[in-house]
Write a protein that holds these residues in place. Structure first.
Motif, mmCIF file in Angstrom:
data_model
loop_
_atom_site.group_PDB
_atom_site.id
_atom_site.type_symbol
_atom_site.label_atom_id
_atom_site.label_comp_id
_atom_site.label_asym_id
_atom_site.label_seq_id
_atom_site.Cartn_x
_atom_site.Cartn_y
_atom_site.Cartn_z
ATOM 1 N N PRO A 202 0.857 -1.292 -0.025
ATOM 2 C CA PRO A 202 -0.172 0.025 -0.039
ATOM 3 C C PRO A 202 0.911 1.197 -0.159
ATOM 4 O O PRO A 202 0.484 2.210 -0.644
ATOM 5 N N GLY A 203 1.897 1.358 0.642
ATOM 6 C CA GLY A 203 2.842 2.462 0.794
ATOM 7 C C GLY A 203 3.583 3.017 -0.548
ATOM 8 O O GLY A 203 3.567 3.953 -1.132
ATOM 9 N N VAL A 204 4.144 1.767 -1.045
ATOM 10 C CA VAL A 204 4.913 1.905 -2.321
ATOM 11 C C VAL A 204 3.942 2.161 -3.571
ATOM 12 O O VAL A 204 4.385 3.255 -4.206
ATOM 13 N N SER A 205 2.755 1.635 -3.399
ATOM 14 C CA SER A 205 2.031 1.695 -4.663
ATOM 15 C C SER A 205 1.317 3.199 -4.573
ATOM 16 O O SER A 205 1.238 3.805 -5.642
ATOM 17 N N LYS A 206 1.207 3.915 -3.529
ATOM 18 C CA LYS A 206 0.621 4.994 -3.226
ATOM 19 C C LYS A 206 1.704 6.011 -3.594
ATOM 20 O O LYS A 206 1.506 6.785 -4.263
ATOM 21 N N ALA A 207 3.037 5.877 -3.327
ATOM 22 C CA ALA A 207 3.952 6.850 -3.660
ATOM 23 C C ALA A 207 4.023 6.779 -5.372
ATOM 24 O O ALA A 207 4.509 7.708 -5.691
ATOM 25 N N MET A 208 3.917 5.565 -5.943
ATOM 26 C CA MET A 208 4.117 5.538 -7.258
ATOM 27 C C MET A 208 2.931 6.463 -7.865
ATOM 28 O O MET A 208 3.256 7.095 -8.897
ATOM 29 N N VAL A 209 1.910 6.400 -7.282
ATOM 30 C CA VAL A 209 0.760 7.168 -7.840
ATOM 31 C C VAL A 209 1.066 8.823 -7.663
ATOM 32 O O VAL A 209 0.829 9.479 -8.614
ATOM 33 N N ILE A 210 1.427 8.856 -6.562
ATOM 34 C CA ILE A 210 1.780 10.193 -6.185
ATOM 35 C C ILE A 210 3.187 10.677 -7.144
ATOM 36 O O ILE A 210 2.883 11.915 -7.749
ATOM 37 N N ILE A 211 4.092 10.061 -7.493
ATOM 38 C CA ILE A 211 5.206 10.491 -8.166
ATOM 39 C C ILE A 211 4.699 10.591 -9.696
ATOM 40 O O ILE A 211 4.950 11.585 -10.424
ATOM 41 N N SER A 212 3.668 9.899 -9.973
ATOM 42 C CA SER A 212 3.265 9.661 -11.379
ATOM 43 C C SER A 212 2.314 10.917 -11.571
ATOM 44 O O SER A 212 2.513 11.673 -12.777
ATOM 45 N N THR A 213 1.637 11.270 -10.662
ATOM 46 C CA THR A 213 0.230 12.395 -10.863
ATOM 47 C C THR A 213 0.855 13.610 -10.172
ATOM 48 O O THR A 213 0.295 14.782 -10.608
ATOM 49 N N ARG A 214 1.735 13.708 -9.162
ATOM 50 C CA ARG A 214 1.967 15.146 -8.333
ATOM 51 C C ARG A 214 3.439 15.280 -8.505
ATOM 52 O O ARG A 214 3.979 15.737 -7.458
ATOM 53 N N PHE A 215 4.197 14.893 -9.571
ATOM 54 C CA PHE A 215 5.520 15.233 -9.541
ATOM 55 C C PHE A 215 5.955 16.533 -9.558
ATOM 56 O O PHE A 215 7.260 16.874 -9.377
ATOM 57 N N ALA A 216 5.226 17.472 -9.865
ATOM 58 C CA ALA A 216 5.527 18.954 -9.935
ATOM 59 C C ALA A 216 5.550 19.521 -8.342
ATOM 60 O O ALA A 216 6.082 20.750 -8.279
ATOM 61 N N GLU A 217 5.099 18.760 -7.579
ATOM 62 C CA GLU A 217 5.054 19.365 -6.168
ATOM 63 C C GLU A 217 6.630 19.227 -5.429
ATOM 64 O O GLU A 217 7.139 18.299 -6.110
ATOM 65 N N PRO A 218 6.860 20.019 -4.696
ATOM 66 C CA PRO A 218 8.268 20.005 -4.162
ATOM 67 C C PRO A 218 8.651 18.765 -2.945
ATOM 68 O O PRO A 218 8.949 19.195 -1.913
ATOM 69 N N TRP A 219 8.681 17.490 -3.630
ATOM 70 C CA TRP A 219 8.695 16.533 -2.889
ATOM 71 C C TRP A 219 10.246 16.364 -2.409
ATOM 72 O O TRP A 219 11.118 16.488 -2.992
ATOM 73 N N THR A 220 10.315 15.746 -1.111
ATOM 74 C CA THR A 220 11.485 15.108 -0.855
ATOM 75 C C THR A 220 11.321 13.568 -0.312
ATOM 76 O O THR A 220 10.118 13.254 -0.252
ATOM 77 N N ILE A 221 12.538 12.843 -0.327
ATOM 78 C CA ILE A 221 12.276 11.368 0.219
ATOM 79 C C ILE A 221 11.555 11.294 1.498
ATOM 80 O O ILE A 221 10.529 10.529 1.790
ATOM 81 N N GLU A 222 11.868 12.281 2.409
ATOM 82 C CA GLU A 222 11.145 12.561 3.906
ATOM 83 C C GLU A 222 9.639 12.612 3.605
ATOM 84 O O GLU A 222 8.983 11.912 4.391
ATOM 85 N N SER A 223 9.496 13.808 3.022
ATOM 86 C CA SER A 223 8.029 14.100 2.744
ATOM 87 C C SER A 223 7.188 12.824 2.082
ATOM 88 O O SER A 223 5.812 12.664 2.389
ATOM 89 N N LEU A 224 7.697 12.278 0.933
ATOM 90 C CA LEU A 224 6.919 11.241 0.372
ATOM 91 C C LEU A 224 6.906 10.206 1.341
ATOM 92 O O LEU A 224 5.679 9.617 1.475
ATOM 93 N N ALA A 225 7.840 9.745 2.234
ATOM 94 C CA ALA A 225 7.897 8.550 3.149
ATOM 95 C C ALA A 225 6.595 8.955 4.218
ATOM 96 O O ALA A 225 5.799 8.047 4.546
ATOM 97 N N ARG A 226 6.481 10.163 4.584
ATOM 98 C CA ARG A 226 5.577 10.423 5.678
ATOM 99 C C ARG A 226 4.113 10.474 4.846
ATOM 100 O O ARG A 226 3.044 10.086 5.684
ATOM 101 N N GLN A 227 4.008 10.927 3.735
ATOM 102 C CA GLN A 227 2.754 10.906 2.929
ATOM 103 C C GLN A 227 1.984 9.425 3.084
ATOM 104 O O GLN A 227 1.127 9.148 3.058
#
Length: 308
Positions: A202-227
């Motif tokens: 669930p965590g990695v698949s959700k991150a994949m969706v975020i990266i695919s659709t919300r890539f323009a946001e100022p993500w860091t690895i820490e903020s992705l992990a928290r999300q």
């Protein structure tokens, strides 16, 4: 997530061939880098075998797709010995051209449409590369996709229409067939996530969706992990294991894919591209783009326009 998988993938060239083979026969295929392979059986049958893989039987009306161009063997029988190398019967397989294979034997005849679908390697994400080595639609599944079925039959026809712009038309027709084929195949993967382990997490698949659709946001690895509700270390390790690359590289790759699309398919000013793909610094974007593609954004745009 799967619906986003094919968006960045665009074919750059196609080599297609029609095979007329009579038993006994066997052809050894090569691995094709940055190339999906398609086999459509218009008559008869063939067996697909590859080292360490169970054999696959394809019959009339079946379609097989090899997303990463994995080396495999086609033959009339899974235990057929001997055979010829594909390179000896089709020595030049340049994108934009067609070929034909004829093997005269004493047994029943089989006919196939085979194609090498070349794509930009930078668009093949870790998720795409994690797809199974071979995906098959049987005749009934192809028939449930009328546009796919009719496109394949047209492409396989001996008297396929030719004329001005034929190379581009053929490229786009195969591109459409590829996407139409992948849609039901990806639906099957979604229903049977064991075939693609990343779907089960669930965590990695959700991150994949975020990266695919919300890539323009100022993500860091820490903020992705928290999300996605994971620690940074667990997220990084699990992501790399399931996707095949680090989350930072996957994010960079998605941003580069979109940047390439904006540069070649839109008239957006080059100065506006960095912000649109998540870079706050134009210099940082320029350096990242050059490292990824081996050329500057301006050079990439010029190259894309000249080949259009």
């Amino acid at each position: 997530m799967l619906s986003e998988l094919l968006k960045p993938l665009r074919l750059t060239g196609v080599f297609d061939s029609r095979w007329h083979v009579r038993e006994p026969w066997a052809i050894e295929g090569d691995a094709e880098e940055s190339c999906a392979i398609l086999h459509y059986i218009t008559q008869g049958h063939c067996w697909v075998t590859a080292e360490g893989r169970p054999p696959i039987l394809l019959q009339t009306g079946d379609l097989a797709v090899f997303p990463m161009g994995t080396a495999h063997r086609l033959s009339d029988h899974p235990d057929r010995r001997g055979g010829v190398a594909l390179g000896s019967v089709l020595p030049e397989r340049e994108p934009g051209t067609s070929g034909q294979i004829r093997i005269e034997g004493s047994g029943p005849e089989s006919r196939l449409l085979c194609a090498g679908l070349h794509y930009d390697a930078s668009a093949a994400t870790g998720l795409y590369q994690a797809l199974p080595w071979a995906l098959v639609l049987d005749r009934s599944q192809v028939d449930r996709e009328p546009l796919l079925r009719d496109t394949l039959r047209l492409l396989a026809a001996v008297d396929r229409p030719v004329g001005p712009g034929d190379q581009l038309v053929t490229l786009r027709a195969f591109e459409m067939a590829f996407v139409l084929a992948m849609r039901p195949l990806l639906r099957e993967l979604a229903d049977n996530p064991s075939s693609l382990p990343v779907l089960r997490h669930p965590g990695v698949s959700k991150a994949m969706v975020i990266i695919s659709t919300r890539f323009a946001e100022p993500w860091t690895i820490e903020s992705l992990a928290r999300q996605v509700g994971m620690s940074r270390s667990a997220f990084t390790a699990t992501f790399r294991e399931l996707v095949g690359e680090a989350p930072a590289r996957h994010l960079a790759g998605r941003r580069m894919q979109e940047a390439a699309r904006l540069l070649t398919e839109t008239s957006l000013p080059q100065s506006a591209v960095p912000e649109r793909v998540g870079y706050q610094s134009a210099v940082g974007f320029h350096l990242a783009f050059r490292k990824w593609f081996g050329m500057t954004p301006g050079e990439y745009r010029t190259k894309g326009l000249s080949s259009a």
